[in-house]
Design a protein around this motif. Structure first.
Motif, PDB file in Angstrom:
ATOM      1  N   ILE A 122       0.869  -1.176   0.000  1.00 29.32           N
ATOM      2  CA  ILE A 122       0.000   0.000   0.000  1.00 29.32           C
ATOM      3  C   ILE A 122       0.904   1.223   0.000  1.00 29.32           C
ATOM      4  CG2 ILE A 122      -1.901   1.220   1.116  1.00 29.32           C
ATOM      5  CD1 ILE A 122      -2.488  -1.360   2.673  1.00 29.32           C
ATOM      6  N   ASP A 123       1.106   1.808  -1.156  1.00 28.11           N
ATOM      7  CA  ASP A 123       1.945   3.005  -1.262  1.00 28.11           C
ATOM      8  C   ASP A 123       1.618   3.733  -2.556  1.00 28.11           C
ATOM      9  OD1 ASP A 123       3.262   1.525  -3.277  1.00 28.11           O
ATOM     10  OD2 ASP A 123       4.840   0.856  -1.900  1.00 28.11           O
ATOM     11  N   LEU A 124       2.159   4.950  -2.679  1.00 24.66           N
ATOM     12  CA  LEU A 124       1.804   5.790  -3.815  1.00 24.66           C
ATOM     13  C   LEU A 124       2.497   5.367  -5.094  1.00 24.66           C
ATOM     14  CD1 LEU A 124       1.664   9.336  -2.175  1.00 24.66           C
ATOM     15  CD2 LEU A 124      -0.152   7.664  -2.503  1.00 24.66           C
ATOM     16  N   LYS A 125       3.685   4.786  -4.975  1.00 21.33           N
ATOM     17  CA  LYS A 125       4.382   4.392  -6.205  1.00 21.33           C
ATOM     18  C   LYS A 125       3.623   3.301  -6.959  1.00 21.33           C
ATOM     19  CE  LYS A 125       7.595   0.885  -4.382  1.00 21.33           C
ATOM     20  NZ  LYS A 125       7.061  -0.231  -5.157  1.00 21.33           N
ATOM     21  N   SER A 126       2.819   2.517  -6.233  1.00 19.23           N
ATOM     22  CA  SER A 126       2.010   1.497  -6.900  1.00 19.23           C
ATOM     23  C   SER A 126       0.571   1.972  -7.122  1.00 19.23           C
ATOM     24  CB  SER A 126       2.007   0.195  -6.091  1.00 19.23           C
ATOM     25  OG  SER A 126       1.499   0.415  -4.778  1.00 19.23           O
ATOM     26  N   ALA A 127      -0.005   2.663  -6.146  1.00 19.59           N
ATOM     27  CA  ALA A 127      -1.409   3.062  -6.246  1.00 19.59           C
ATOM     28  C   ALA A 127      -1.639   4.120  -7.313  1.00 19.59           C
ATOM     29  CB  ALA A 127      -1.907   3.580  -4.895  1.00 19.59           C
ATOM     30  N   LEU A 128      -0.654   5.005  -7.546  1.00 18.07           N
ATOM     31  CA  LEU A 128      -0.824   6.070  -8.526  1.00 18.07           C
ATOM     32  C   LEU A 128      -0.309   5.679  -9.905  1.00 18.07           C
ATOM     33  CD1 LEU A 128      -0.005   9.284  -6.456  1.00 18.07           C
ATOM     34  CD2 LEU A 128      -2.134   7.977  -6.649  1.00 18.07           C
ATOM     35  N   GLN A 129       0.160   4.447 -10.033  1.00 19.43           N
ATOM     36  CA  GLN A 129       0.642   3.942 -11.313  1.00 19.43           C
ATOM     37  C   GLN A 129      -0.511   3.251 -12.052  1.00 19.43           C
ATOM     38  OE1 GLN A 129       2.595   4.355 -13.839  1.00 19.43           O
ATOM     39  NE2 GLN A 129       4.449   4.173 -12.552  1.00 19.43           N
ATOM     40  N   TYR A 130      -0.348   2.970 -13.327  1.00 18.94           N
ATOM     41  CA  TYR A 130      -1.321   2.138 -14.027  1.00 18.94           C
ATOM     42  C   TYR A 130      -1.437   0.806 -13.299  1.00 18.94           C
ATOM     43  CZ  TYR A 130      -1.094   5.383 -17.970  1.00 18.94           C
ATOM     44  OH  TYR A 130      -1.154   6.503 -18.766  1.00 18.94           O
ATOM     45  N   GLY A 131      -2.642   0.260 -13.267  1.00 14.20           N
ATOM     46  CA  GLY A 131      -2.838  -0.972 -12.520  1.00 14.20           C
ATOM     47  C   GLY A 131      -3.795  -1.918 -13.216  1.00 14.20           C
ATOM     48  N   THR A 132      -4.150  -2.961 -12.511  1.00 13.70           N
ATOM     49  CA  THR A 132      -5.027  -3.985 -13.089  1.00 13.70           C
ATOM     50  C   THR A 132      -6.488  -3.563 -12.982  1.00 13.70           C
ATOM     51  OG1 THR A 132      -5.236  -5.189 -11.007  1.00 13.70           O
ATOM     52  CG2 THR A 132      -3.389  -5.776 -12.436  1.00 13.70           C
TER      53      THR A 132
END
Length: 597
Positions: A122-132
């Motif tokens: 749970i962090d911004l580098k993953s949450a604010l990136q393109y995702g599934t």
């Protein structure tokens, strides 16, 4: 017939194949060619030169921080029905203890949590990136587990349901309709191909407004205090058995709000669900169950001696006390359930999820990949951090619990129970005032009695006239009030629809100053709008400030009483002189306030 088999999951039947209901465009969809690469992105040490992802170091947000409630901020009400309801259930003071210094914590979503497992990250580098398209992996995993183990622990088909995150229930409904119906046009499609959508006699109009532009025939089904009727005149069986094929195909979709139905506040029993489900199985109908108010079930208004006994416990007394979803009887896998955070966190989250058999979720996933892609990463990360919290000692995040961990499942359930408590107290406070004010009282002399009395006797007669009636809601956020305009003094000079419109305007004048929703904005057909809707109004006890709820409710009752004392047709005409040319636009404006999901 309802599922009568073993409670052992190994014996459950597989969900039925519903692919014949998929729209042409949905059948033709393939997995996104870009999304196929995502599994390679997670390989440790992979050199990322393929995807068009921006660099997370260039995101302008270093952290997201908020002051958030602790899960015990609001006091729950009893899970069991209370007869008679105790006085404290109607008291708003139970929530005021927390008003000055509400229990709260500091929440932090870090830029990099340091977690390697995407299901714990749970962090911004993953949450604010393109995702599934399924949703942010950590939040998706939490919701999937919570749905399968706690919300709906008994779903009687093999391997159980799957979930996908949405941008709220309206988004979920739109994608479901897109997946399960072809667009139809009167100008170039034959009538026998026109799809139909079954709805309650009064219903949430955003669903109707989503379906109609696709050419769906919207078909109302009769309701009672519970909600949709299975039998009787206008009930589901009557509509389906006597279907007029000159209007199109027999409907294969049903849209229903089963708890705190919007607008009538009906709450459907398990017995009624089984009856309706059996008819849907017989006629091959998919049930779209929209339940934004499911957690807001009010024992103090329940006619039952005890809450229903679940086939399998959720692990929580509060959840076990709730009338279960259609999923609990869905042995064929024909229920598509819509859930939302709109009423449990905030409407502006635009976050929810769909629960259904895996084959349907997979098709909706393909729609999502090339439309919304996934809900907002900001929102998903904040909700995930709130309920899950940091995942290790090196994680710079901070969750919603007092010690910086997350609420976890028990904290989330406690939050839901507290919300139910506050809304139940609001409901009782409003309904007590409405119940006390539904009669207008008139005192005077009656000539027929004076003729047989002594001249010196003073014969006074008190007459009471019922203006309106309602059923105390078993759930939701609304009170549905039905007026009897045949008791108004001007009933022979002014027709009921015009009296209704004048009353609506009268409430908006001083000293009453209250705005309510007229019944016509919940009418799925013109016939219902013209024949009955003018008798009804919907009141929402959820939104107004706590200290204004009782005064506003009293002003509503006072306004109705004073309107019944109007004996001049000219006054009715004056009230409506600026409204007669603007009825349509007024109704359109009110439709925006009907409670989006």
């Amino acid at each position: 017939m309802a599922y009568e088999g073993s409670l052992d999951p190994a014996s459950f039947p597989s969900p039925v194949d519903l692919s014949h209901h998929l729209s042409r465009s949905t059948v033709a969809r393939e997995a996104s060619s870009v999304k196929k690469f995502y599994k390679y992105f997670a390989i440790p040490g992979i050199g990322q030169l393929a995807g068009g992802l921006p660099n997370d170091k260039y995101f302008p947000y270093d952290t997201l921080e908020a002051k958030v409630a602790l899960p015990n901020r609001w006091k729950p009400t009893p899970n069991n029905p209370v007869d008679p309801p105790i006085a404290e259930l109607a008291s708003l003071s139970l929530s005021k203890d927390s008003k000055d210094d509400p229990p709260a914590s500091r929440l932090v979503v870090p830029h990099d949590s340091g977690a390697a497992d995407p299901l714990r990250m749970i962090d911004l580098k993953s949450a604010l990136q393109y995702g599934t398209a399924q949703g942010y992996p950590s939040l998706y995993n939490f919701i999937r587990q919570f749905t399968r183990e706690n919300l709906h622990p008994f779903v009687p088909y093999k391997d159980g349901p799957e979930v996908i995150l949405t941008c709220g229930s309206t988004d979920g409904f739109g994608k479901t309709i897109q997946a399960l119906s072809n667009e139809w046009s009167e100008s170039h499609d034959p009538i026998d191909e026109r799809p139909g959508l079954l709805v309650e006699y009064y219903c949430y109009m955003n669903a109707v407004q989503t379906a109609k532009p696709r050419g769906l025939n919207v078909v109302p089904v009769a309701i009672d205090d519970e909600g949709m009727r299975a039998s009787g005149e206008g009930g589901l069986e009557d509509v389906l058995d006597n279907w007029d094929f000159t209007k199109g195909r027999r409907p294969h979709l049903m849209y229903t709000v089963t708890i705190g139905q919007n607008p009538t506040s009906g709450t459907l029993s398990v017995a009624r669900r089984k009856e309706i489900y059996a008819l849907c199985a017989k006629y091959d109908i998919i049930i779209i169950e929209d339940d934004p108010y499911w957690y807001l079930q009010f024992p103090s208004a329940s006619p039952y001696a005890s809450p229903p006994t679940p086939a399998k416990s959720s692990g929580f007394e509060f959840l076990d006390s709730l009338i279960p979803s259609y999923l609990s009887v869905d042995y064929q896998g024909r229920v598509v359930r819509l859930d939302t955070f709109s009423k449990t966190v905030a409407p502006g989250c635009r976050l929810g999820w769909i629960t259904a058999q895996p084959a349907l979720i997979e098709r909706i996933l393909r729609i999502t990949e090339t439309s919304t892609q996934q809900p907002s990463g900001f929102v998903q990360s904040m909700i995930a951090e709130l309920v899950m919290g940091p995942q290790s000692s090196s994680d710079g995040g901070r969750g919603g619990a007092a010690d910086g961990s997350g609420w976890k499942v028990d904290g989330w359930v406690r939050w839901l129970a507290g919300l139910r408590g506050n809304y139940e107290r609001r409901m009782n406070a409003m309904c007590d005032i409405l119940d006390a004010g539904k009669h207008v009282v008139k005192a005077g002399r009656r000539n027929s009695l004076s003729e047989v009395a002594n001249e010196e006797d003073d014969w006074a007669v008190v007459e009471t006239t019922k203006m309106y009636d309602f059923v105390r809601p078993l759930g939701g956020m609304f009170v549905w009030i039905r007026f009897d305009f045949s008791t108004h003094p001007l009933r022979k000079q002014v027709d009921a629809p015009r009296l209704s419109r004048a009353l609506w305007v009268f409430w908006a004048t001083k000293p009453y100053l209250c705005l309510v929703s007229p019944g016509n904005i919940f009418s799925p057909t013109q016939e219902i709008r013209e024949a009955d809707s003018f008798n009804c109004f919907r009141l929402c006890f959820a939104a107004c400030p706590e200290d204004e709820l009782e005064p506003i409710s009293q002003r509503f009752a006072d306004g109705a009483r004073d309107f019944w004392r109007i004996k001049s047709k000219e006054k009715i005409d004056k009230l409506l002189q600026d409204e007669d040319d603007d009825v349509a636009s007024a109704d359109a404006g009110m439709a925006l306030l009907t409670g989006m999901c």
